[in-house]
Enzyme design. Structure first.
Site, PDB file in Angstrom:
ATOM      1  N   VAL A  36      -1.254   4.815   4.848  1.00 55.41           N
ATOM      2  CA  VAL A  36      -0.688   5.220   6.142  1.00 55.41           C
ATOM      3  C   VAL A  36       0.166   6.478   6.076  1.00 55.41           C
ATOM      4  O   VAL A  36       0.502   7.047   7.112  1.00 55.41           O
ATOM      5  CB  VAL A  36       0.165   4.093   6.763  1.00 55.41           C
ATOM      6  CG1 VAL A  36      -0.694   2.925   7.165  1.00 55.41           C
ATOM      7  CG2 VAL A  36       1.283   3.664   5.820  1.00 55.41           C
ATOM      8  N   TYR A  37       0.541   6.924   4.892  1.00 56.56           N
ATOM      9  CA  TYR A  37       1.418   8.092   4.814  1.00 56.56           C
ATOM     10  C   TYR A  37       0.707   9.319   5.381  1.00 56.56           C
ATOM     11  O   TYR A  37      -0.327   9.753   4.862  1.00 56.56           O
ATOM     12  CB  TYR A  37       1.849   8.363   3.370  1.00 56.56           C
ATOM     13  CG  TYR A  37       2.779   7.331   2.780  1.00 56.56           C
ATOM     14  CD1 TYR A  37       3.414   6.378   3.559  1.00 56.56           C
ATOM     15  CD2 TYR A  37       3.038   7.308   1.405  1.00 56.56           C
ATOM     16  CE1 TYR A  37       4.266   5.433   3.009  1.00 56.56           C
ATOM     17  CE2 TYR A  37       3.900   6.376   0.849  1.00 56.56           C
ATOM     18  CZ  TYR A  37       4.507   5.436   1.654  1.00 56.56           C
ATOM     19  OH  TYR A  37       5.355   4.504   1.097  1.00 56.56           O
ATOM     20  N   SER A  38       1.277   9.850   6.445  1.00 55.19           N
ATOM     21  CA  SER A  38       0.729  11.045   7.106  1.00 55.19           C
ATOM     22  C   SER A  38      -0.765  10.893   7.399  1.00 55.19           C
ATOM     23  O   SER A  38      -1.549  11.808   7.189  1.00 55.19           O
ATOM     24  CB  SER A  38       0.989  12.299   6.266  1.00 55.19           C
ATOM     25  OG  SER A  38       2.383  12.531   6.128  1.00 55.19           O
ATOM     26  N   GLY A  60      -3.174   9.331   5.994  1.00 57.27           N
ATOM     27  CA  GLY A  60      -4.107   9.501   4.881  1.00 57.27           C
ATOM     28  C   GLY A  60      -4.017  10.828   4.162  1.00 57.27           C
ATOM     29  O   GLY A  60      -4.575  10.982   3.071  1.00 57.27           O
TER      30      GLY A  60
END
Length: 322
Positions: free
Chosen positions: A60-62, A64
């Site tokens: 989920v960080y940015s 993908g």
């Protein structure tokens, strides 16, 4: 660099883990303060040159793009077999049904998506990004076991949850002969020590590695109380984690750092590294000094009196970060 086994496994990890939420396209996802690829790559290279082999990201960080940036940088700067690469699953990756959670469908879909973005055949540590109350724990643990048996992950880990939930997951896996969690990535720092009640003793007893996130309390332990940053102004989740009334602890860090002639971050990290249960704090970096301080903290020995000054002002607080 110092290295230690991750829990009771044979896996060697650096005592500093680079948290990769800082790396990602600012216009993708909720964190507008993240670094794009051009700005991220020098920090990843710096970490490698310092001897750090442990990198933690999440799908989920940015949206993908953290995985994409980290995967390309590590492919260019390091040998895959020397790197311990971790990512996570649970958060929402698309709208509609089955876009998040720890169902078998979500896990099997997202491990392949993460591997594609990271540009690798496997991750060393695949972690559930908190507890999913909507999916039977048996379904989650069997799916994770199958991910390991398929060679797509070497180990599995968990993150912030109650100790009873973690115990339930471990017991379920053991009862069925499935792969158990080898690590717990939890919220732990000088401003939040509730993990000392149950989770840390549980991990010590069961030989589970502890990887604290937010070791500097979103930077609150590193600066004066009236100083803000782009992240502190826009980090809505971070605003829910801490409270007013932590001034004495922040002041103690500042006082000891001044006496020692070192940045405050080193003092706060040295305290965390002093905790017996801790394997490797997950340190985010947006500037070279952030990595310099993290590495230098390994050599900072705090006295018993200094530790007492840091710990004495703490008062119990509500659970946060789950």
């Amino acid at each position: 660099m110092q290295f230690v086994k991750l829990g009771s496994t044979g896996l060697d990890v650096s005592r500093i883990c680079v948290g990769c939420m800082s790396f990602g396209l600012p216009d993708r996802g909720p964190h507008e303060w993240t670094l794009d690829e051009e700005a991220s790559r020098p920090l990843i290279r710096q970490a490698l040159e310092a001897g750090i082999n442990f990198f933690d990201t999440a799908n989920v960080y940015s949206d993908g793009t953290s995985e994409e940036i980290v995967g390309r940088a590590l492919a260019d700067f390091a040998r895959r077999e020397e790197i311990v690469l971790a990512t996570k699953v649970n958060g929402s990756m698309h709208e509609g049904p089955n876009g998040h959670g720890l169902s078998r469908k979500a896990i099997m879909t997202e491990i392949d998506n993460s591997l594609r973005r990271l540009g690798t055949d496997y991750v060393d540590l695949y972690q559930i990004h908190r507890w999913d109350p909507t999916t039977p724990v048996e379904e989650t643990m069997e799916a994770l076991h199958d991910v390991v048996k398929a060679g797509k992950a070497r180990y599995v880990g968990a993150s912030s949850m109650y100790a009873w939930q973690f115990s339930k997951a471990q017991y379920t896996a053991r009862l069925n002969g499935w792969t158990r969690f080898v690590s717990m990535q939890n919220h732990y720092n000088l401003l939040y020590r509730e993990e000392e009640r149950e989770m840390l003793p549980l991990c010590e007893d069961q030989g589970v590695g502890v990887l604290p996130w937010s070791p500097l309390a979103r930077g609150r332990l590193t600066r004066d109380r009236d100083v803000t940053t782009a992240r502190s102004r826009t980090d809505e989740f971070g605003k829910t984690l801490y409270r007013q009334g932590d001034d004495e602890i922040v002041d103690a860090v500042a006082r000891i750092a001044a006496d020692r002639g070192v940045p405050r971050a080193r003092v706060a990290l040295a305290w965390l590294l002093h905790q017996r249960a801790v394997t490797a704090p997950i340190v985010g970096a947006t500037k070279p000094a952030h990595l310099d301080d993290a590495v230098a903290a390994l050599d900072l020995e705090l006295s018993e009196k200094e530790i007492e000054q840091l710990e004495q002002p703490y008062v119990p607080r509500a659970i946060s970060g789950h």
